[in-house]
Design an enzyme around this catalytic site. Structure first.
Site, PDB file in Angstrom:
ATOM      1  N   ARG A  50       0.991  -1.251  -0.046  1.00 47.09           N
ATOM      2  CA  ARG A  50      -0.021  -0.077  -0.086  1.00 47.09           C
ATOM      3  C   ARG A  50       0.870   1.281  -0.261  1.00 47.09           C
ATOM      4  O   ARG A  50       1.041   1.963   1.125  1.00 47.09           O
ATOM      5  CB  ARG A  50      -0.974  -0.044   1.281  1.00 47.09           C
ATOM      6  CG  ARG A  50      -1.903  -1.073   1.371  1.00 47.09           C
ATOM      7  CD  ARG A  50      -2.726  -1.116   2.607  1.00 47.09           C
ATOM      8  NE  ARG A  50      -3.679  -2.429   2.456  1.00 47.09           N
ATOM      9  CZ  ARG A  50      -4.303  -2.855   3.745  1.00 47.09           C
ATOM     10  NH1 ARG A  50      -4.084  -1.999   4.729  1.00 47.09           N
ATOM     11  NH2 ARG A  50      -5.081  -3.722   3.795  1.00 47.09           N
ATOM     12  N   ASP A  52       2.531   4.966  -0.118  1.00 52.41           N
ATOM     13  CA  ASP A  52       1.943   6.105   0.484  1.00 52.41           C
ATOM     14  C   ASP A  52       1.861   7.194  -0.558  1.00 52.41           C
ATOM     15  O   ASP A  52       2.263   7.227  -1.838  1.00 52.41           O
ATOM     16  CB  ASP A  52       2.816   6.630   1.476  1.00 52.41           C
ATOM     17  CG  ASP A  52       2.535   5.802   2.685  1.00 52.41           C
ATOM     18  OD1 ASP A  52       1.856   5.183   3.039  1.00 52.41           O
ATOM     19  OD2 ASP A  52       3.811   5.845   3.494  1.00 52.41           O
ATOM     20  N   TYR A 110      13.099  -1.987  -3.277  1.00 51.75           N
ATOM     21  CA  TYR A 110      12.927  -0.521  -3.471  1.00 51.75           C
ATOM     22  C   TYR A 110      14.138   0.348  -3.888  1.00 51.75           C
ATOM     23  O   TYR A 110      15.033  -0.077  -3.587  1.00 51.75           O
ATOM     24  CB  TYR A 110      12.491  -0.035  -2.055  1.00 51.75           C
ATOM     25  CG  TYR A 110      11.000  -0.201  -1.721  1.00 51.75           C
ATOM     26  CD1 TYR A 110       9.767   0.448  -1.896  1.00 51.75           C
ATOM     27  CD2 TYR A 110      10.908  -1.338  -0.728  1.00 51.75           C
ATOM     28  CE1 TYR A 110       8.608   0.228  -1.433  1.00 51.75           C
ATOM     29  CE2 TYR A 110       9.669  -1.725  -0.342  1.00 51.75           C
ATOM     30  CZ  TYR A 110       8.425  -1.018  -0.650  1.00 51.75           C
ATOM     31  OH  TYR A 110       7.183  -1.204  -0.424  1.00 51.75           O
ATOM     32  N   ARG A 197      12.157   5.054   3.812  1.00 51.81           N
ATOM     33  CA  ARG A 197      12.456   6.480   4.005  1.00 51.81           C
ATOM     34  C   ARG A 197      13.097   6.885   5.181  1.00 51.81           C
ATOM     35  O   ARG A 197      13.963   7.869   4.947  1.00 51.81           O
ATOM     36  CB  ARG A 197      10.978   7.015   3.927  1.00 51.81           C
ATOM     37  CG  ARG A 197      10.365   6.976   2.529  1.00 51.81           C
ATOM     38  CD  ARG A 197       8.957   7.509   2.608  1.00 51.81           C
ATOM     39  NE  ARG A 197       8.782   8.949   3.047  1.00 51.81           N
ATOM     40  CZ  ARG A 197       7.520   9.350   3.317  1.00 51.81           C
ATOM     41  NH1 ARG A 197       6.589   8.465   2.966  1.00 51.81           N
ATOM     42  NH2 ARG A 197       7.623  10.337   3.717  1.00 51.81           N
TER      43      ARG A 197
END
Length: 244
Positions: A50, A52, A110, A197
């Site tokens: 999911r 952001d 990622y 992040r």
């Protein structure tokens, strides 16, 4: 009933993340509307992650159940004619009924892009994190080398997560530089909320001299979010690939 798997690329700039939200434009809603326009069915897409608000994807995976007779490999062609330009179905195929994009996932990769330059880039303003301060790239590389392995990553987890354990296995954490663009790729069996992040924000703090590269193991062991660095902004993050 058939199960169709989609590989999706999208620019998350204009969406409030992947997941359906009231009174907000999301990637999930946009694709589900396209499927309804194609098949007449109200389906629910299940995604591997999911993402952001503002996060991008090069290889998001989702699946849905359908009674449509459209061949699985033709959904990509048909849906791309109905979707906006910032969402593309890169591949589609029929899979077994027990396939679940989220629960079958064995890991993800990622990528995070940093634009390290005195002035921002007009082209990359929604694609990379602009850092105007000159970064110590070698120290950042050294810091990144401490992340692979199995650790409790509580120090790199944002609040609001309800997961049972913060232990994750990172298999790769590689930092590369090409002129002004620093690319960080990280792969693992799973990631906590905002974990990538926060890791990137910590690497940037290392590059600025605010955190010593050799302190990363201590920060991991502390299980204290306050010891890690800032949370890097969403626009530099890309979901690259999901492993099954």
């Amino acid at each position: 009933m058939r199960n169709v798997k989609l590989i999706i690329e999208y620019d998350g700039t204009n969406y409030h993340g992947w997941q359906t939200q009231k009174n907000a434009k999301t990637v999930q809603d946009t694709i589900e509307r396209a499927i309804k326009g194609l098949t007449g069915e109200m389906v629910e897409l299940t995604a591997s992650s999911r993402t952001d608000f503002g996060v991008h994807a090069l290889g998001q995976v989702a699946n849905f159940m359908t009674n449509s007779s459209i061949p699985g490999d033709r959904f990509s062609y048909a849906l791309n004619r109905l979707l906006p330009d910032d969402i593309v179905i890169k591949d589609s195929q029929e899979v077994s009924l027990d396939f679940h994009a989220r629960f079958r996932s064995k890991g993800k990769k990622y990528r995070y892009l940093i634009y390290n330059s005195r002035f921002p880039s007009a082209i990359l303003r929604n694609r990379a994190y602009h850092v105007s301060y000159e970064l110590d790239f070698e120290s950042m590389q050294k810091a990144a080398s401490y992340f692979p392995g199995t650790h409790d990553f509580s120090s790199f987890r944002a609040s609001g997560s309800s997961v049972k354990t913060s232990v994750r296995t990172i298999t790769e954490a590689v930092l590369e530089r090409d002129d002004k663009i620093i690319s960080f790729e990280i792969s693992g069996n799973g990631f906590l909320y905002n974990m990538v992040r926060i890791i990137v924000g910590t690497l940037v703090d290392v590059g600025m001299g605010r955190i010593d590269a050799d302190d990363i193991p201590k920060i991991i062991e502390s299980l204290d979010r306050k010891r890690a660095g800032r949370t890097a902004p969403a626009e530099g993050l890309y979901l690259v690939e999901v492993y099954y």
